[in-house]
Enzyme design. Structure first.
Site, mmCIF file in Angstrom:
data_model
loop_
_atom_site.group_PDB
_atom_site.id
_atom_site.type_symbol
_atom_site.label_atom_id
_atom_site.label_comp_id
_atom_site.label_asym_id
_atom_site.label_seq_id
_atom_site.Cartn_x
_atom_site.Cartn_y
_atom_site.Cartn_z
ATOM 1 C CB ALA A 1 -3.728 8.241 -4.803
ATOM 2 C CB THR A 2 -4.172 2.770 -5.772
ATOM 3 O OG1 THR A 2 -2.964 2.917 -5.021
ATOM 4 C CG2 THR A 2 -4.050 1.580 -6.696
ATOM 5 C CD GLN B 1 4.018 11.592 -1.369
ATOM 6 O OE1 GLN B 1 4.202 12.398 -0.453
ATOM 7 N NE2 GLN B 1 3.894 10.297 -1.132
ATOM 8 C CG HIS C 1 -3.051 7.207 3.230
ATOM 9 N ND1 HIS C 1 -1.767 6.734 3.413
ATOM 10 C CD2 HIS C 1 -3.407 6.837 1.985
ATOM 11 C CE1 HIS C 1 -1.387 6.096 2.300
ATOM 12 N NE2 HIS C 1 -2.364 6.150 1.430
ATOM 13 C CB THR D 1 -22.076 2.346 0.389
ATOM 14 O OG1 THR D 1 -23.162 1.544 -0.060
ATOM 15 C CG2 THR D 1 -22.538 3.270 1.506
ATOM 16 C CB CYS E 1 4.751 0.420 -3.390
ATOM 17 S SG CYS E 1 4.030 1.984 -2.948
#
Ligand SMILES: *Cc1c(COP(=O)(O)O)cnc(C)c1O
Length: 393
Positions: A75-76, A183, A205, A242, A328
């Protein structure tokens, strides 16, 4: 049998579901080809696995076409591609972006990066529950505004935004709309058409899939972001490199399971979270709920314990994996910016704990958590009183 320690940090990441891990295994040793190698069967098999996953994921979020899904490393990266990539692509049309103070650092820091390059950003405040004011959003949009980025649900306090209303405002005003839906996807109903999103980020994840794979949804008629990675031109030229074939296959499997089980899981996880909260307020006073009481992610509980420091509490909760602030930001001694944004005092912010209930938690674990947290808080408060008395003497 209760297994210790207990994992209650499901907003930071989730355990990969064994069914997901199983689906991924053949991609390592059997279908190991590079999906870009169209000249042989190894590549074609891998490509087929990726395209099946793409279709499945597209369908799961209500996308009109599988090609609207661009695979990324998470997502980052998806947030960066959306925010920076769209700003760069439309820099001749405007120079203004709008986001919210409680967004993930991936969005906030991408905005800061753009500010250094001459863009302007408006960071909207939120109320005590973490909601933004839609009138303020409308008032912030100017004819120089390119993009509005509002997350679907907050990872720290669980607040769910009315992104359908945000999407409607953006569409009406002709401004592009990105949502970090990390989320929300798989946990609460999420459909890109319903919310009229142009771009949406999410990651495997956080939904019982593997780490290191995510996606950016790009509506087919929306402007293409400028790629942030130069290379071989994979993913329609938007994301070179890839493809992570095992990750992508696991991502699709994880989302399929989430959707199959969503309603019962949402109810079960919510009941566990509610029991955890009821158990804590039943035995302890001086508890403040951070975030919204009702518009909240089913597994999220974020509370402050009066007269208790988060770090001391986490230290004495050795059997529980929970988090203070957001994962974070745990390295930094500054109070959580999300809690500050909802108007929490430093004291309340420094006494906050986030519990993230998830698929693999049991009722027995929740009872254990209630008991250990109550004991630890009571002990810490008692020793604080003793120290205070000692100080007086
Ligand atoms: C976890 C999270 C991210 C980052 O996702 P990665 O895949 O770890 O890069 C972004 N936004 C939100 C809301 C998150 O919860």
């Amino acid at each position: 049998m209760l297994q210790l320690p207990i994992y209650l940090d499901n907003h930071a990441t989730t355990r990969t579901d064994p069914r997901v891990a199983e689906a991924m295994l053949p991609c390592f040793t059997e279908f190991f080809g590079n999906p870009a190698s169209a000249s042989h069967v190894f590549g074609r098999e891998a490509s087929k696995a990726v395209e099946n996953a793409r279709s499945s994921i597209a369908q799961s979020i209500g996308a009109a076409d599988p090609q609207e899904i661009i695979f990324t490393s998470g997502a980052t990266e998806a947030d960066n591609l959306a925010v920076k990539g769209v700003a760069e692509a439309l820099s001749d049309r405007g120079d203004h972006l709008i986001t919210v103070q409680t967004e993930h650092p991936a969005v906030l820091n991408a905005c800061r990066h753009l500010e250094r390059a001459g863009f302007r950003t408006t960071c909207l405040p939120v109320d005590q529950e973490g909601h933004l004011d839609l009138e303020e959003l409308k008032a912030a949009i100017t004819d120089r505004t390119i993009l509005v980025s509002v997350m679907a649900a907050n990872s720290e306090i669980g607040t769910i935004h009315d992104i359908a209303a945000v999407g409607a405002i953006c569409r009406e005003r002709g401004v592009l709309f990105h949502t970090d839906a990390t989320q929300a996807v798989g946990k609460i109903p999420f459909d890109v058409r319903e919310i009229q999103a142009d771009y949406a980020s999410f990651t495997a994840h956080k939904m019982y899939g593997p780490k290191g794979v995510g996606a950016l949804y790009i509506r087919q008629d929306a402007p293409r972001p400028v790629p942030q990675m130069d290379g071989g031109g994979q993913e329609q030229g938007l994301r070179s490199g890839t493809l992570n074939v095992p990750g992508i296959v696991g991502f699709a499997k994880a989302l399929e399971i989430c959707l199959q089980e969503r309603e019962t899981e949402e109810r079960r996880v919510r009941a566990l979270r509610d029991r955890l909260y009821a158990g804590l307020i039943g035995s302890l006073d001086g508890i403040t709920l951070n975030g919204s009481a009702d518009r909240r992610l089913p597994g999220n509980l974020n509370i402050s314990f009066e007269h208790v420091r988060t770090d001391a509490l986490l230290m004495s909760l050795r059997d529980l994996a929970v988090s203070g602030g957001s994962a974070c930001a745990t390295e930094s001694p500054t109070p959580s910016y999300v809690l500050k944004a909802i108007g929490a005092s430093d004291e309340r912010a420094f006494s906050a704990v986030r519990f993230g209930v998830g698929r693999f938690n049991t009722a027995e674990e929740i009872e254990y958590a209630i008991q250990t947290v109550c004991e630890a808080v009571t002990r810490l408060r008692a020793s604080r009183r003793q120290r205070a008395q000692g100080h007086v003497r």
